[in-house]
Design a protein around this motif. Structure first.
Motif, PDB file in Angstrom:
ATOM      1  N   ILE A  33     -46.718 -28.857 -34.859  1.00 44.35           N
ATOM      2  CA  ILE A  33     -45.523 -29.698 -34.780  1.00 44.35           C
ATOM      3  C   ILE A  33     -44.305 -28.823 -34.520  1.00 44.35           C
ATOM      4  N   PRO A  34     -43.455 -29.177 -33.549  1.00 42.79           N
ATOM      5  CA  PRO A  34     -42.336 -28.290 -33.176  1.00 42.79           C
ATOM      6  C   PRO A  34     -41.353 -28.023 -34.302  1.00 42.79           C
ATOM      7  N   MET A  35     -41.313 -28.872 -35.337  1.00 39.81           N
ATOM      8  CA  MET A  35     -40.437 -28.610 -36.480  1.00 39.81           C
ATOM      9  C   MET A  35     -40.832 -27.326 -37.206  1.00 39.81           C
ATOM     10  N   PHE A  36     -42.089 -26.871 -37.004  1.00 41.74           N
ATOM     11  CA  PHE A  36     -42.557 -25.681 -37.697  1.00 41.74           C
ATOM     12  C   PHE A  36     -42.518 -24.453 -36.784  1.00 41.74           C
ATOM     13  N   GLY A  37     -41.456 -24.398 -35.963  1.00 41.18           N
ATOM     14  CA  GLY A  37     -41.223 -23.212 -35.154  1.00 41.18           C
ATOM     15  C   GLY A  37     -40.944 -22.011 -36.050  1.00 41.18           C
ATOM     16  N   ILE A  38     -41.556 -20.887 -35.722  1.00 43.00           N
ATOM     17  CA  ILE A  38     -41.416 -19.680 -36.544  1.00 43.00           C
ATOM     18  C   ILE A  38     -40.126 -18.949 -36.175  1.00 43.00           C
ATOM     19  N   GLU A  92     -41.379 -20.931 -31.102  1.00 37.48           N
ATOM     20  CA  GLU A  92     -42.776 -21.249 -30.835  1.00 37.48           C
ATOM     21  C   GLU A  92     -43.487 -21.508 -32.165  1.00 37.48           C
ATOM     22  N   THR A  93     -44.559 -22.266 -32.096  1.00 42.35           N
ATOM     23  CA  THR A  93     -45.342 -22.616 -33.273  1.00 42.35           C
ATOM     24  C   THR A  93     -46.688 -21.881 -33.242  1.00 42.35           C
ATOM     25  N   PHE A 100     -35.065 -30.065 -44.954  1.00 45.24           N
ATOM     26  CA  PHE A 100     -36.432 -29.706 -44.568  1.00 45.24           C
ATOM     27  C   PHE A 100     -37.324 -30.953 -44.551  1.00 45.24           C
ATOM     28  N   PRO A 101     -36.920 -32.024 -43.854  1.00 47.78           N
ATOM     29  CA  PRO A 101     -37.576 -33.329 -44.023  1.00 47.78           C
ATOM     30  C   PRO A 101     -39.054 -33.358 -43.691  1.00 47.78           C
ATOM     31  N   TYR A 102     -39.496 -32.617 -42.684  1.00 51.05           N
ATOM     32  CA  TYR A 102     -40.895 -32.728 -42.283  1.00 51.05           C
ATOM     33  C   TYR A 102     -41.840 -32.059 -43.278  1.00 51.05           C
ATOM     34  N   TYR A 103     -41.354 -31.078 -44.010  1.00 47.75           N
ATOM     35  CA  TYR A 103     -42.258 -30.389 -44.932  1.00 47.75           C
ATOM     36  C   TYR A 103     -42.804 -31.333 -46.012  1.00 47.75           C
TER      37      TYR A 103
END
Length: 538
Positions: A186-191, A72-73, A140-143
């Protein structure tokens, strides 16, 4: 969510976007109105496997479809593309727009039983942003797309992330960032669970642990991924005991499996199959609201596509309407801009390139290719939501280009290899596409077209570098007034149109088919489908 100034209200207005085409949250499976039923296993069949299950290290929809059920984000987009609290409860922003204070929900645990708290959020950000962090394993492309690089880069936009107390996190930015809360959705930043990352290291991608409604169970590559119900999930649901993502590469084979009762939901349909499904009383059809773009990318750093006249000629040579009519069966519209018209900032005054073979030949001759040339056209091997029949589309483009003297050999690879090789710039031309993961033009334009994203492996697969265009995107990121941001994006689209690094093809409303006993499924525009409300009546 709470702001403490008119600036915060402005941000909320930016983020609270309701797309008229998505009104009502997409389409939900029809059927009986019985009370939700607990239990059961749902099989979702798709055309390709996930690439990885560490969300920060993937950008493809097949991976995110799975990870969004495990992780989840801090914030989320609902089905109407409005930002809602996720793991976070609220936020405040300072008057200068540089400091964001996030208040977290309490009492949430990761699937391994450890606590979700401010320290866990800081751990994840430290991992994402710091190349020296021992758990910074991967690209870590989206960062760097969003934050101007990693820690140590002069353009890095985060000064620090710190835990104020157990449920409060403070983000100090180095410059104003209008869509910051959208980034956190953004779902790429799921914790992820810090304990699980420490335990599994670079194997975390195959041992994912988050706070989501489903727990990772097993992965047989190119076959299936099995998720189990999270019995300790802090939110509502899920009803299902098990959620399985199965790979069936052929569109027709997936439909056959659905008709035979071997799977419960399928995507990547042949458009013509939608008619078959609608006529079958045992099946139902859902259309995913359009929030995507399918296109053909032209490698602007590879001759002859480094010549703008060649790129414009290719745009004129392709009969896009005929392609949409032939291969989308009414589930798409021709695209002229690099993001869909339902999104604010869309420049409708731009006139698309007209299909004109003679004018295309003339431009080729002016560029020094009166007899055309030989090249390659890359096409993905599996269907995508923005391109359900990629090989047929490629063949149609091949035939159109032949009319102006361009001999294009069609080349294909397995999906993960396709992404890798095209990210390295090995393609002259290639079919590609994008489904938005936030309701902001930045998400369509910056990853795919900014000059800052041409370093290999590149997300800007056109390797398009226009300083004026990129500056407009960067200026829009630090502008809080949405009307002003929209003007910047409109100017950027004019430059994009003139430079023609893509052939924009279509925006689709991808059809999804399911068994009639599947209830509670709503197709999310961003493909971030919520399975917590899904249940089976059989």
């Amino acid at each position: 969510m709470k702001g403490k100034s008119s600036l915060a209200l402005s941000i909320l207005l930016i983020l609270s976007l309701l797309l008229s085409a998505c009104s009502g949250g997409g389409e939900e499976a029809s059927g009986n109105s019985s009370e939700p039923k607990e239990g059961g296993s749902l099989i979702y069949a798709r055309g390709a496997d996930a690439i990885g299950l560490d969300p920060i290290n993937v950008t493809d929809g097949e991976s995110i479809r799975v990870t969004s059920n495990i992780f989840e984000t801090l914030f989320v987009y609902d089905e109407n593309l409005e930002v809602q609290p996720g793991l976070a409860e609220s936020y405040k922003v300072s008057d200068d727009g540089m400091t964001w204070t996030i208040t977290l929900k309490k009492g949430i645990k990761f699937q391994d039983g450890t606590d979700f708290n401010a320290d866990a959020v800081v751990f994840n950000f430290d991992r994402w942003m710091d190349p020296e962090n021992p758990y910074h394993k991967g690209d870590f492309p989206y960062y760097p797309f969003l934050y101007g690089g990693f820690k140590g880069d002069p353009n890095h936009k985060i000064e620090y992330v710190k835990a104020v107390d157990e449920s409060t996190v403070e983000f100090k930015l180095t410059e104003k960032t209008a869509p910051f809360i959208s980034y956190l959705a953004i779902p790429m930043f799921g914790i992820a669970s810090p304990a699980a990352i420490e335990k599994h290291g670079d194997k975390f991608s195959e041992n994912p642990v988050g706070t989501g409604p489903f727990v990772f169970d097993s992965w047989k590559h190119n076959d299936k991924i099995v998720l189990k119900k999270n019995e300790n999930y802090a939110g509502e649901g899920p009803y299902l005991d098990e959620l399985i993502f199965r790979v069936i590469p052929e569109n027709s084979s997936r439909l056959t499996a659905l008709q035979a009762g071997e799977v419960d939901i399928i995507d990547g349909l042949n458009p013509d199959d939608a008619t078959t499904i609608e006529a079958d009383s045992q099946l139902s059809l859902v259309k995913r609201p359009s929030f995507n773009i399918g296109y053909m990318v032209l490698n602007t750093q590879m001759a002859p596509f480094d010549d703008v006249k060649v790129r414009q000629a290719v745009n004129m040579a392709i009969d896009k309407q005929a392609i949409v009519d032939a291969f989308y069966n009414g589930y798409a519209e021709v695209a002229k801009n690099p993001f869909p018209s339902v999104l604010w900032g869309y420049n409708d005054s731009i006139e698309d390139y007209k299909f004109n073979v003679e004018e295309a030949k003339k431009l080729l001759a002016e560029a020094g290719y009166p007899d055309g040339f030989k090249t390659q056209l890359w096409a993905m091997s599996n269907p995508r939501p923005y391109m359900p029949q990629p090989m047929k589309v490629a063949e149609a483009i091949q035939a159109d280009l032949k009319k102006i003297g361009i001999e294009a050999e069609i080349v294909t690879y397995e999906w993960a290899t396709y992404l890798q090789k095209s990210g390295n710039g090995e393609h002259p031309m290639g079919l590609y596409g994008w489904t938005g993961v936030m309701a902001d033009p930045d998400n369509f334009l910056f990853p795919n077209l900014s000059a800052t994203n041409t370093a290999k492996p590149a997300s800007n697969r056109a390797f398009y570098e226009n300083e004026e265009f990129t500056k407009l995107l960067q200026d829009a990121r630090v502008t809080f007034d949405q009307d002003e941001r929209a003007k910047l994006y409109e100017q950027a689209q004019e430059i994009f149109h003139k430079d023609a690094p893509w052939v924009t093809l279509a925006h689709t409303t991808p059809p999804i088919a399911m068994a009639g006993y599947v209830q509670g499924f709503t197709a999310h525009p961003m493909e971030d489908d919520d399975f917590t409300k899904v249940y089976l009546t059989n």
